[in-house]
Scaffold this motif. Structure first.
Motif, PDB file in Angstrom:
ATOM      1  N   THR A 439       0.858  -1.180   0.000  1.00 16.07           N
ATOM      2  CA  THR A 439       0.000   0.000   0.000  1.00 16.07           C
ATOM      3  C   THR A 439       0.896   1.232   0.000  1.00 16.07           C
ATOM      4  N   LEU A 440       0.688   2.111  -0.983  1.00 14.90           N
ATOM      5  CA  LEU A 440       1.539   3.291  -1.141  1.00 14.90           C
ATOM      6  C   LEU A 440       0.723   4.561  -0.957  1.00 14.90           C
ATOM      7  N   PRO A 441       1.225   5.512  -0.171  1.00 15.95           N
ATOM      8  CA  PRO A 441       0.493   6.769   0.029  1.00 15.95           C
ATOM      9  C   PRO A 441       0.422   7.568  -1.269  1.00 15.95           C
ATOM     10  N   SER A 442      -0.687   8.215  -1.487  1.00 12.93           N
ATOM     11  CA  SER A 442      -0.919   8.953  -2.733  1.00 12.93           C
ATOM     12  C   SER A 442      -0.091  10.230  -2.787  1.00 12.93           C
ATOM     13  N   GLY A 443       0.518  10.463  -3.968  1.00 15.45           N
ATOM     14  CA  GLY A 443       1.197  11.726  -4.214  1.00 15.45           C
ATOM     15  C   GLY A 443       2.602  11.832  -3.672  1.00 15.45           C
ATOM     16  N   TYR A 444       3.169  10.745  -3.187  1.00 10.57           N
ATOM     17  CA  TYR A 444       4.526  10.766  -2.647  1.00 10.57           C
ATOM     18  C   TYR A 444       5.440   9.893  -3.510  1.00 10.57           C
ATOM     19  N   LYS A 445       6.716  10.260  -3.554  1.00  8.37           N
ATOM     20  CA  LYS A 445       7.708   9.377  -4.148  1.00  8.37           C
ATOM     21  C   LYS A 445       7.942   8.217  -3.188  1.00  8.37           C
ATOM     22  N   ALA A 446       7.808   7.017  -3.690  1.00  6.16           N
ATOM     23  CA  ALA A 446       7.880   5.841  -2.820  1.00  6.16           C
ATOM     24  C   ALA A 446       9.215   5.730  -2.104  1.00  6.16           C
ATOM     25  N   SER A 447      10.274   6.217  -2.717  1.00  5.29           N
ATOM     26  CA  SER A 447      11.608   6.100  -2.114  1.00  5.29           C
ATOM     27  C   SER A 447      11.831   7.097  -0.988  1.00  5.29           C
ATOM     28  N   GLU A 448      10.911   8.060  -0.831  1.00  5.72           N
ATOM     29  CA  GLU A 448      11.110   9.118   0.158  1.00  5.72           C
ATOM     30  C   GLU A 448      10.215   8.977   1.380  1.00  5.72           C
ATOM     31  N   VAL A 449       9.360   7.968   1.397  1.00  6.24           N
ATOM     32  CA  VAL A 449       8.440   7.823   2.530  1.00  6.24           C
ATOM     33  C   VAL A 449       8.951   6.745   3.481  1.00  6.24           C
ATOM     34  N   PRO A 450       8.605   6.835   4.758  1.00 10.58           N
ATOM     35  CA  PRO A 450       8.938   5.745   5.688  1.00 10.58           C
ATOM     36  C   PRO A 450       8.203   4.467   5.285  1.00 10.58           C
ATOM     37  N   LEU A 451       8.761   3.335   5.663  1.00  9.46           N
ATOM     38  CA  LEU A 451       8.186   2.036   5.316  1.00  9.46           C
ATOM     39  C   LEU A 451       7.805   1.284   6.587  1.00  9.46           C
ATOM     40  N   VAL A 452       6.586   0.754   6.594  1.00 10.35           N
ATOM     41  CA  VAL A 452       6.090  -0.062   7.708  1.00 10.35           C
ATOM     42  C   VAL A 452       5.824  -1.469   7.190  1.00 10.35           C
ATOM     43  N   VAL A 453       6.426  -2.470   7.812  1.00 10.99           N
ATOM     44  CA  VAL A 453       6.098  -3.854   7.478  1.00 10.99           C
ATOM     45  C   VAL A 453       5.058  -4.328   8.488  1.00 10.99           C
ATOM     46  N   TYR A 467      -9.942  -4.794   1.157  1.00  9.98           N
ATOM     47  CA  TYR A 467      -9.685  -3.544   1.868  1.00  9.98           C
ATOM     48  C   TYR A 467      -9.131  -3.852   3.254  1.00  9.98           C
ATOM     49  N   ASN A 468      -8.059  -3.181   3.622  1.00  7.17           N
ATOM     50  CA  ASN A 468      -7.480  -3.345   4.951  1.00  7.17           C
ATOM     51  C   ASN A 468      -7.431  -1.978   5.618  1.00  7.17           C
ATOM     52  N   ARG A 469      -8.245  -1.802   6.627  1.00  9.24           N
ATOM     53  CA  ARG A 469      -8.401  -0.475   7.227  1.00  9.24           C
ATOM     54  C   ARG A 469      -7.128   0.001   7.926  1.00  9.24           C
ATOM     55  N   ILE A 470      -6.353  -0.923   8.521  1.00  9.74           N
ATOM     56  CA  ILE A 470      -5.136  -0.516   9.213  1.00  9.74           C
ATOM     57  C   ILE A 470      -4.083  -0.058   8.202  1.00  9.74           C
ATOM     58  N   SER A 471      -3.948  -0.795   7.109  1.00  8.15           N
ATOM     59  CA  SER A 471      -2.995  -0.394   6.068  1.00  8.15           C
ATOM     60  C   SER A 471      -3.385   0.952   5.470  1.00  8.15           C
ATOM     61  N   GLN A 472      -4.680   1.130   5.204  1.00 13.83           N
ATOM     62  CA  GLN A 472      -5.140   2.403   4.647  1.00 13.83           C
ATOM     63  C   GLN A 472      -4.919   3.545   5.641  1.00 13.83           C
ATOM     64  N   PHE A 473      -5.122   3.270   6.911  1.00 19.29           N
ATOM     65  CA  PHE A 473      -4.899   4.282   7.945  1.00 19.29           C
ATOM     66  C   PHE A 473      -3.437   4.730   7.951  1.00 19.29           C
ATOM     67  N   MET A 474      -2.524   3.761   7.922  1.00 18.33           N
ATOM     68  CA  MET A 474      -1.100   4.118   7.952  1.00 18.33           C
ATOM     69  C   MET A 474      -0.677   4.817   6.665  1.00 18.33           C
ATOM     70  N   ALA A 475      -1.210   4.379   5.519  1.00 18.42           N
ATOM     71  CA  ALA A 475      -0.872   5.041   4.256  1.00 18.42           C
ATOM     72  C   ALA A 475      -1.377   6.477   4.251  1.00 18.42           C
ATOM     73  N   ASN A 476      -2.548   6.710   4.836  1.00 16.23           N
ATOM     74  CA  ASN A 476      -3.080   8.069   4.912  1.00 16.23           C
ATOM     75  C   ASN A 476      -2.187   8.969   5.752  1.00 16.23           C
ATOM     76  N   ARG A 477      -1.448   8.369   6.673  1.00 16.18           N
ATOM     77  CA  ARG A 477      -0.523   9.149   7.505  1.00 16.18           C
ATOM     78  C   ARG A 477       0.831   9.335   6.827  1.00 16.18           C
ATOM     79  N   GLY A 478       0.989   8.794   5.610  1.00 19.42           N
ATOM     80  CA  GLY A 478       2.202   9.059   4.846  1.00 19.42           C
ATOM     81  C   GLY A 478       3.221   7.947   4.833  1.00 19.42           C
ATOM     82  N   TYR A 479       2.794   6.715   5.135  1.00 20.62           N
ATOM     83  CA  TYR A 479       3.729   5.595   5.187  1.00 20.62           C
ATOM     84  C   TYR A 479       3.417   4.576   4.091  1.00 20.62           C
ATOM     85  N   ALA A 480       4.459   4.009   3.508  1.00 21.48           N
ATOM     86  CA  ALA A 480       4.288   2.830   2.666  1.00 21.48           C
ATOM     87  C   ALA A 480       4.121   1.635   3.596  1.00 21.48           C
ATOM     88  N   VAL A 481       3.222   0.721   3.236  1.00 16.48           N
ATOM     89  CA  VAL A 481       2.905  -0.413   4.110  1.00 16.48           C
ATOM     90  C   VAL A 481       3.008  -1.702   3.301  1.00 16.48           C
TER      91      VAL A 481
END
Length: 713
Positions: A439-453, A467-481
């Motif tokens: 899951t990648l946050p919208s509008g960000y360069k993937a290489s520049e965002v923090p990553l959560v496994v 749909y995974n609400r936790i993944s979407q929640f973290m992506a909305n906060r600016g993290y790749a998941v």
């Protein structure tokens, strides 16, 4: 066909179960393929950045649950939550009419009777029958005597009958019981059976294939065995087949007038469900892996022993999870949870029907459930962007679609804030191909965002294409998941699951999780200096593992309902659940993880655990736990956190006295997400909804046991 039953074997819930979700979700895609990382990165970057969405949106509950189509396909029941109670409704298709039947605290085991004229549920150990009009009162037909007596299902033929499974602890004996509740109702609408009232005539040996009845109770023991009865198949007259769980394997046994005959053996970790039997052709339809790597439907001739796996040239390399059999007992349709979804027609009629069904399905998550005749179909669709679930009925005879719940379902909205979520494949360090969901946050360069496994719970579970609400929640906060399906995950075949080779803790499974992070970093996703690991249950165990065994890799970990030593957790689980479940589940634990009666296995699990290597932890750890958890002992969680705190490590523990393995109340869910959000914001520096409501402030004041990380500051 409503003639099968199986007790769940999973001991821990996956993290998606923290919220309200469909029991089994499938995402509709024309092509079940893995998405190249470069394409996913470009698509996510091209989308506009989303606004910060409130935690409440991610914690919202579906307004409707437990939607069931009646066996005759003419009615549909559903449940609406009303504060802490539940309303049971029924919809009549012909009359286009909704009727509210009852309001109850619990509606467990909700099911239809064979004649489609009543609904049955269990509440506070009462088996309750409900008529389909306001004038027909709910009637208690039976009271379950103890925690070792389980309601199994309603009978497929007699509308007044249902099935129980009872475990006699003193005799170590399972009894499969059929209850005819019609005369119970005549005598006492609040009929109760006590164990003292049961006649000795109920005691059957394992080889008895005929039932005996007590004239006072209308209960008949249909089968007894010292081995757990995992599922069974019965016709109008008697039980014909049972599945028995042994220490080393499962046996599918045919019950004959002159004794029993073993038809086939299955591995203890195989599902092996009995679906149908034809006395005329001697054909038994059984689902499971059996001689295949992946699960499918098998036709076995009980006379000759010849068996055939029912597959097609298009069958995907995943376990089939839905099995549809025609009223004539012929295989009709198979459903697979692949990267997304795949349904496989087994006859020309099934293919024509499937084409009509899928022609009206958009690119959402969906699941089909038919009536007994396979003419009316309930279609559940889950919007992949918002997670909203919509139910429709398809009437095949008239080629008609109905949306009976549109007046209470969420409106179809364009959730522009939703992040891109795709399946990707990666290779573990030992060369095995694995996959997961990015899951990648919208509008960000993937290489520049923090990553959560974000490893799933279970461990015998999997991350899904839904749909995974936790993944979407973290992506909305600016993290790749990334949600890795490490080996040991289910649904991808026996080899995928068993290749973990019981190597949990700091072993092969944990390495698969670490390998996924390395793969993503090498392919331009995430920053090596801003990594986090987040998990619930077994996923939480993996998160603590990561801090203990790879202390320099992650900046922070969030672990909820997390064990720190798997052998201790198995012991706690063994002591906290009803005895009826233990012989069903422990053989699978022994085969897949470790035998807690074996000193060598226990020692190995401890040596590979963060319980042994806790002193290596030097990065912040945030923990959430429910004091009522029957899977992970709260005492173990607290002791581990206190040990870290006494050694001066950065640790926060929120221990909710009212919750179990997962947060259930709205406030607990909000606290759970706030704790996760605070952990990531403080150490990965994404976005955060910092405002705390007064009730949330009181929540943390009340339930925060340890906090050196400054959660509430």
């Amino acid at each position: 066909m409503n003639t099968r039953w199986q007790v769940s074997v999973y001991l821990w819930l996956c993290v998606s179960c923290v919220g309200i979700a469909m029991n089994a979700s499938y995402a509709a895609q024309e092509n079940n393929e893995y998405v190249p990382i470069e394409r996913a990165k470009q698509q996510a970057f091209s989308k506009p950045k989303s606004a910060l969405i409130s935690r409440a949106v991610f914690n919202k509950e579906q307004p409707v649950e437990s939607v069931l189509l009646s066996p005759d396909g003419l009615k549909m029941s559903y449940v609406i939550k009303e504060n802490k109670r539940k309303q049971l409704w029924v919809y009549d298709i012909a009359l286009d009419k909704h009727v509210k039947l009852i309001t109850a605290h619990n509606l467990e085991n909700l099911s239809w009777t064979a004649d489609s004229n009543r609904l049955v549920y269990v509440d506070a150990k009462r088996v309750v029958f409900v008529g389909l009009s306001k004038q027909q009162l709910a009637q208690t037909r039976y009271r379950l005597s103890d925690a070792n007596t389980l309601f199994v299902k309603t009978d497929s033929y007699n509308p007044d009958a249902f099935w129980l499974l009872k475990y006699d602890v003193s005799q170590s004996m399972y009894s499969l019981i059929k209850v005819d509740s019609h005369s119970n109702l005549k005598k006492d609408s609040h009929f109760k059976r006590n164990s003292d009232e049961q006649s000795d005539s109920h005691s059957h040996s394992k080889s008895d294939s005929h039932s005996k009845s007590d004239s006072h109770s209308n209960e008949s023991i249909q089968y007894r065995s010292p081995l757990p009865i995992m599922n069974f198949w019965a016709d109008k007259k008697a039980v014909r087949f049972v599945s028995l769980m042994g220490n080393d394997y499962q046996s599918i046994v045919q019950l004959l007038a002159d004794g029993e005959r073993e038809i086939i053996k299955c591995e203890v970790f195989d599902t092996c469900k009995i679906h149908h039997w034809s006395a005329q052709t001697h054909t038994l339809l059984l689902s499971g892996q059996i001689d295949n790597d992946t699960a499918t439907l098998h036709a076995i001739n009980t006379k000759t022993g010849i068996k055939k796996a029912i597959t097609t040239e298009n069958s995907p390399p995943f376990d089939a999870s839905q099995f549809f059999v025609s009223p004539e007992g012929k295989p009709f349709l198979l459903g697979y949870e692949t990267q997304y979804v795949h349904y496989e027609a087994l006859t020309p009629n099934a293919e024509a029907l499937l084409n009509r069904l899928t022609s009206r399905i958009s690119d959402n998550i969906y699941r089909f459930t038919p009536d007994k005749s396979l003419t009316h179909w309930l279609v559940a669709e889950e919007d992949q962007q918002s997670g909203n679930v919509h139910f429709r009925l398809y009437l095949a005879e008239s080629d008609t679609w109905i949306s009976p719940l549109s007046h209470i379902e969420p409106s179809q909205t364009d959730a522009t804030w939703s992040a891109l979520r795709v399946p990707i494949q990666y290779q573990a360090s030992d060369g095995m191909p694995l996959f997961g969901y990015l899951t990648l946050p919208s509008g960000y360069k993937a290489s520049e965002v923090p990553l959560v496994v974000f490893p799933h719970g279970g461990p015998w579970n999997r991350s899904h294409g839904s749909y995974n609400r936790i993944s979407q929640f973290m992506a909305n906060r600016g993290y790749a998941v990334f949600e890795p399906n490490f080996r040991g995950s289910t649904g991808m075949g026996q080899a995928y699951m068993t290749s973990a080779q019981r190597d949990f803790g700091n072993g092969r499974v944990q390495q698969d999780i670490i390998d996924s992070v390395d793969y993503l970093l090498e392919n331009g996703v995430g920053r090596a200096d801003r990594l986090a690991i987040v998990g619930h249950s077994f996923g939480g165990f993996s998160a603590i593992n990561a801090l203990a065994f790879t202390p320099d890799k992650f900046s922070v970990a969030f672990a909820a309902a997390a064990p720190n030593n798997m052998s201790d957790t198995i012991r706690h689980y063994k002591s906290s659940i009803p005895a009826v479940f233990l012989p069903m589940r422990l053989p699978r634990f022994s085969a897949l993880m470790g035998d807690i009666t074996n000193r060598q296995d226990v020692s190995y699990l401890y040596e590979q655990s963060p319980d042994k290597h806790w002193q290596n932890i030097d990065k912040p750890l945030y923990m959430w736990a429910g004091a009522q958890d029957d899977r992970v002992a709260i005492e173990d969680v607290r002791e581990f956190a206190l040990r870290l705190h006494a050694d001066g490590k950065a640790i926060s523990l929120v221990s909710d006295a009212r919750e179990g393995h997962s947060p259930n109340s709205s406030l607990a869910k909000d606290g759970y997400l706030y704790l996760l959000e605070r952990a990531l914001f403080s150490h990965l520096h994404g976005r955060m909804e910092e405002k705390m409501t007064p009730s949330l402030t009181r929540y943390f004041d009340k339930f925060t046991s340890i906090d050196t990380n400054g959660v509430s500051n």
